[in-house]
Design a protein around this motif. Structure first.
Motif, PDB file in Angstrom:
ATOM      1  N   ALA A  11      47.938  39.599  30.683  1.00 19.36           N
ATOM      2  CA  ALA A  11      46.503  39.717  30.414  1.00 19.36           C
ATOM      3  C   ALA A  11      45.693  39.141  31.578  1.00 19.36           C
ATOM      4  O   ALA A  11      44.684  39.726  31.996  1.00 19.36           O
ATOM      5  CB  ALA A  11      46.157  39.005  29.110  1.00 19.36           C
ATOM      6  N   PHE A  12      46.149  37.996  32.084  1.00 21.42           N
ATOM      7  CA  PHE A  12      45.462  37.400  33.230  1.00 21.42           C
ATOM      8  C   PHE A  12      45.499  38.345  34.431  1.00 21.42           C
ATOM      9  O   PHE A  12      44.496  38.539  35.112  1.00 21.42           O
ATOM     10  CB  PHE A  12      46.111  36.059  33.592  1.00 21.42           C
ATOM     11  CG  PHE A  12      45.508  35.433  34.811  1.00 21.42           C
ATOM     12  CD1 PHE A  12      44.319  34.722  34.718  1.00 21.42           C
ATOM     13  CD2 PHE A  12      46.110  35.557  36.051  1.00 21.42           C
ATOM     14  CE1 PHE A  12      43.747  34.156  35.842  1.00 21.42           C
ATOM     15  CE2 PHE A  12      45.544  34.994  37.184  1.00 21.42           C
ATOM     16  CZ  PHE A  12      44.366  34.287  37.080  1.00 21.42           C
ATOM     17  N   THR A  17      42.752  42.089  38.156  1.00 23.36           N
ATOM     18  CA  THR A  17      42.574  43.403  38.774  1.00 23.36           C
ATOM     19  C   THR A  17      41.192  43.978  38.456  1.00 23.36           C
ATOM     20  O   THR A  17      40.514  44.515  39.329  1.00 23.36           O
ATOM     21  CB  THR A  17      43.676  44.369  38.287  1.00 23.36           C
ATOM     22  OG1 THR A  17      44.944  43.802  38.594  1.00 23.36           O
ATOM     23  CG2 THR A  17      43.543  45.723  38.943  1.00 23.36           C
ATOM     24  N   ILE A  18      40.776  43.844  37.191  1.00 29.36           N
ATOM     25  CA  ILE A  18      39.485  44.382  36.775  1.00 29.36           C
ATOM     26  C   ILE A  18      38.331  43.668  37.486  1.00 29.36           C
ATOM     27  O   ILE A  18      37.393  44.303  37.972  1.00 29.36           O
ATOM     28  CB  ILE A  18      39.314  44.277  35.249  1.00 29.36           C
ATOM     29  CG1 ILE A  18      40.268  45.253  34.554  1.00 29.36           C
ATOM     30  CG2 ILE A  18      37.875  44.547  34.819  1.00 29.36           C
ATOM     31  CD1 ILE A  18      40.330  45.078  33.043  1.00 29.36           C
ATOM     32  N   PHE A  19      38.401  42.330  37.561  1.00 28.64           N
ATOM     33  CA  PHE A  19      37.294  41.552  38.121  1.00 28.64           C
ATOM     34  C   PHE A  19      37.359  41.388  39.630  1.00 28.64           C
ATOM     35  O   PHE A  19      36.418  40.894  40.237  1.00 28.64           O
ATOM     36  CB  PHE A  19      37.209  40.178  37.445  1.00 28.64           C
ATOM     37  CG  PHE A  19      36.870  40.264  35.985  1.00 28.64           C
ATOM     38  CD1 PHE A  19      35.741  40.932  35.541  1.00 28.64           C
ATOM     39  CD2 PHE A  19      37.700  39.672  35.033  1.00 28.64           C
ATOM     40  CE1 PHE A  19      35.434  41.004  34.197  1.00 28.64           C
ATOM     41  CE2 PHE A  19      37.403  39.742  33.689  1.00 28.64           C
ATOM     42  CZ  PHE A  19      36.267  40.419  33.273  1.00 28.64           C
ATOM     43  N   GLU A  24      37.470  35.333  40.441  1.00 30.24           N
ATOM     44  CA  GLU A  24      36.456  36.048  39.670  1.00 30.24           C
ATOM     45  C   GLU A  24      36.752  36.083  38.167  1.00 30.24           C
ATOM     46  O   GLU A  24      35.877  36.411  37.369  1.00 30.24           O
ATOM     47  CB  GLU A  24      36.308  37.486  40.182  1.00 30.24           C
ATOM     48  CG  GLU A  24      35.946  37.595  41.637  1.00 30.24           C
ATOM     49  CD  GLU A  24      34.609  36.942  41.956  1.00 30.24           C
ATOM     50  OE1 GLU A  24      33.681  37.030  41.126  1.00 30.24           O
ATOM     51  OE2 GLU A  24      34.500  36.323  43.030  1.00 30.24           O
ATOM     52  N   VAL A  25      37.987  35.751  37.773  1.00 32.99           N
ATOM     53  CA  VAL A  25      38.371  35.819  36.368  1.00 32.99           C
ATOM     54  C   VAL A  25      37.672  34.735  35.561  1.00 32.99           C
ATOM     55  O   VAL A  25      37.221  34.960  34.448  1.00 32.99           O
ATOM     56  CB  VAL A  25      39.907  35.732  36.214  1.00 32.99           C
ATOM     57  CG1 VAL A  25      40.305  35.645  34.740  1.00 32.99           C
ATOM     58  CG2 VAL A  25      40.569  36.926  36.872  1.00 32.99           C
TER      59      VAL A  25
END
Length: 191
Positions: A11-12, A17-19, A24-25
């Motif tokens: 999940a991390f 990857t998304i952020f 940035e997480v």
């Protein structure tokens, strides 16, 4: 992501990857692991209540879903019976012979799992429903068979069980028109 069983580290990595990067997480991998552990600790106290509540919601919103439960004086779960629409259709077509047996109480609640099964035209097992019971007494089996009759409206022609005297007593009292037969595998296994 925890609701769909994505483990904390994965999940991390998805969030990274998304952020666009670790910084940035806003949390670390350990924060994700700790959050999952805290959720599991919270759920552990209320897991039975959550399961019963979830099944009762299904019963409320799905017309073919059936669920019954009962608790003791201390509000501990003693019996839980459920089945879905596919189980009802299976019973309508293949319900002339039904088998049910209680497994050894090997789960962490020491409850026995009681599947109701039949055989289809291809000699495959089909499910008619399932239950969890806190004890294997004649009274709990009577409660279970009443729930079964309430859900299906008719008893099977033949019931196959092991040599459990509590089951036998409940079947004789509630499935009056059914023939009770013993499972040969259980008989031979005990010999």
């Amino acid at each position: 992501m925890a609701k769909i069983n994505i483990e904390p580290v994965r999940a991390f990595n998805v969030m990274r990857t998304i952020f666009g990067g670790f910084e940035e997480v806003g949390v670390s991998k350990n924060d994700c692991k700790n959050f999952k552990r805290e959720i599991n600790l919270f759920i552990n106290e209320y897991d039975v209540e959550m399961m019963v509540e979830n099944l009762m919601k299904k019963k409320e919103h799905l017309p073919d879903f059936s669920c019954e439960y009962f608790t003791d004086d201390e509000n501990c779960l003693v019996g839980l019976f459920w089945l879905d629409g596919e189980s009802k259709r299976n019973y309508q077509v293949f319900g002339d012979i039904m088998s049910f047996d209680a497994t050894y109480g090997s789960n962490r609640y020491s409850m026995v799992f009681v599947p109701f099964t039949g055989i289809d035209n291809h000699n495959n097992n089909v499910s008619f429903g399932a239950a969890l019971l806190a004890s294997e007494t004649a009274e709990t089996y009577k409660w279970l068979l009443r729930c079964f009759l309430k859900a299906f409206g008719k008893q099977p022609d033949v019931v196959v069980t092991d040599q459990d005297p509590s089951m036998k007593k409940a079947i004789e009292e509630l499935f009056i028109g059914s023939r009770h037969r013993l499972c040969m595998w259980h008989v031979m296994h005990k010999l």
